[in-house]
Design an enzyme around this catalytic site. Sequence first.
Site, PDB file in Angstrom:
ATOM      1  N   HIS A  54       0.856  -1.187   0.000  1.00  0.00           N
ATOM      2  CA  HIS A  54       0.000   0.000   0.000  1.00  0.00           C
ATOM      3  C   HIS A  54       0.891   1.235   0.000  1.00  0.00           C
ATOM      4  O   HIS A  54       2.032   1.196   0.478  1.00  0.00           O
ATOM      5  CB  HIS A  54      -0.884   0.027   1.241  1.00  0.00           C
ATOM      6  CG  HIS A  54      -1.991  -0.969   1.220  1.00  0.00           C
ATOM      7  ND1 HIS A  54      -3.127  -0.818   1.981  1.00  0.00           N
ATOM      8  CD2 HIS A  54      -2.158  -2.135   0.539  1.00  0.00           C
ATOM      9  CE1 HIS A  54      -3.939  -1.837   1.782  1.00  0.00           C
ATOM     10  NE2 HIS A  54      -3.361  -2.654   0.908  1.00  0.00           N
ATOM     11  N   GLU A  56       0.941   3.870   1.841  1.00  0.00           N
ATOM     12  CA  GLU A  56       1.416   4.283   3.159  1.00  0.00           C
ATOM     13  C   GLU A  56       2.593   3.433   3.634  1.00  0.00           C
ATOM     14  O   GLU A  56       3.580   3.960   4.144  1.00  0.00           O
ATOM     15  CB  GLU A  56       0.293   4.200   4.208  1.00  0.00           C
ATOM     16  CG  GLU A  56      -0.902   5.066   3.924  1.00  0.00           C
ATOM     17  CD  GLU A  56      -2.021   4.316   3.210  1.00  0.00           C
ATOM     18  OE1 GLU A  56      -1.752   3.665   2.168  1.00  0.00           O
ATOM     19  OE2 GLU A  56      -3.171   4.388   3.675  1.00  0.00           O
ATOM     20  N   CYS A  84      -6.328   1.946   5.845  1.00  0.00           N
ATOM     21  CA  CYS A  84      -6.932   0.674   6.232  1.00  0.00           C
ATOM     22  C   CYS A  84      -6.329   0.230   7.572  1.00  0.00           C
ATOM     23  O   CYS A  84      -5.403   0.869   8.084  1.00  0.00           O
ATOM     24  CB  CYS A  84      -6.661  -0.367   5.148  1.00  0.00           C
ATOM     25  SG  CYS A  84      -4.939  -0.923   5.087  1.00  0.00           S
ATOM     26  N   CYS A  87      -2.423  -0.276   7.410  1.00  0.00           N
ATOM     27  CA  CYS A  87      -1.676   0.983   7.308  1.00  0.00           C
ATOM     28  C   CYS A  87      -1.792   1.796   8.596  1.00  0.00           C
ATOM     29  O   CYS A  87      -0.806   2.407   9.028  1.00  0.00           O
ATOM     30  CB  CYS A  87      -2.153   1.777   6.101  1.00  0.00           C
ATOM     31  SG  CYS A  87      -1.739   0.949   4.536  1.00  0.00           S
TER      32      CYS A  87
END
Length: 155
Positions: A54, A56, A84, A87
């Site tokens: 992801h 992040e 999410c 993260c």
Amino acid sequence: MLDDVQRYMTYALREAERALDTGEVPVGCVIVHENAIIGKAHNQRETLQDPTAHAEILAITQAASALGSWRLEGAKLFVTLEPCPMCAGAIILSRVAEVYFGAFDPKAGVCGTLMNLLEDPRFNHRPKVHSGVMAQECGAVLTDFFRAIRSRQQN
């Protein structure tokens, strides 16, 4: 400070566009420390075939490398989509001071939508959360992406 917030979120949107160019879900992230970008990334789950890739997570790894420390104290994270659970956990563990996000995520967002992990008093670190920064612009990139996918699937 508002101008800086918009400027850094614009950089995050540029990262989201880079994701879009490679067929990834268009989410972008930048991390700022002492007014300098020390990490920037976009989603790369498909490219790397890695469920943890992801924006992040990738930006946090870059930022830690730039600082030479896993502790990102004083850092500000700007991301185009609400983080999410994975993260949010990485944000907490890396000690990011502030999180700015654009669009809310009704399916996986845990910074106010489904719950608020980042400001849960049971954790030893709680970054300040700023939601809805340039939400329309951030949301439009995602809406257009998923609309195009649905359109292709119908044809």
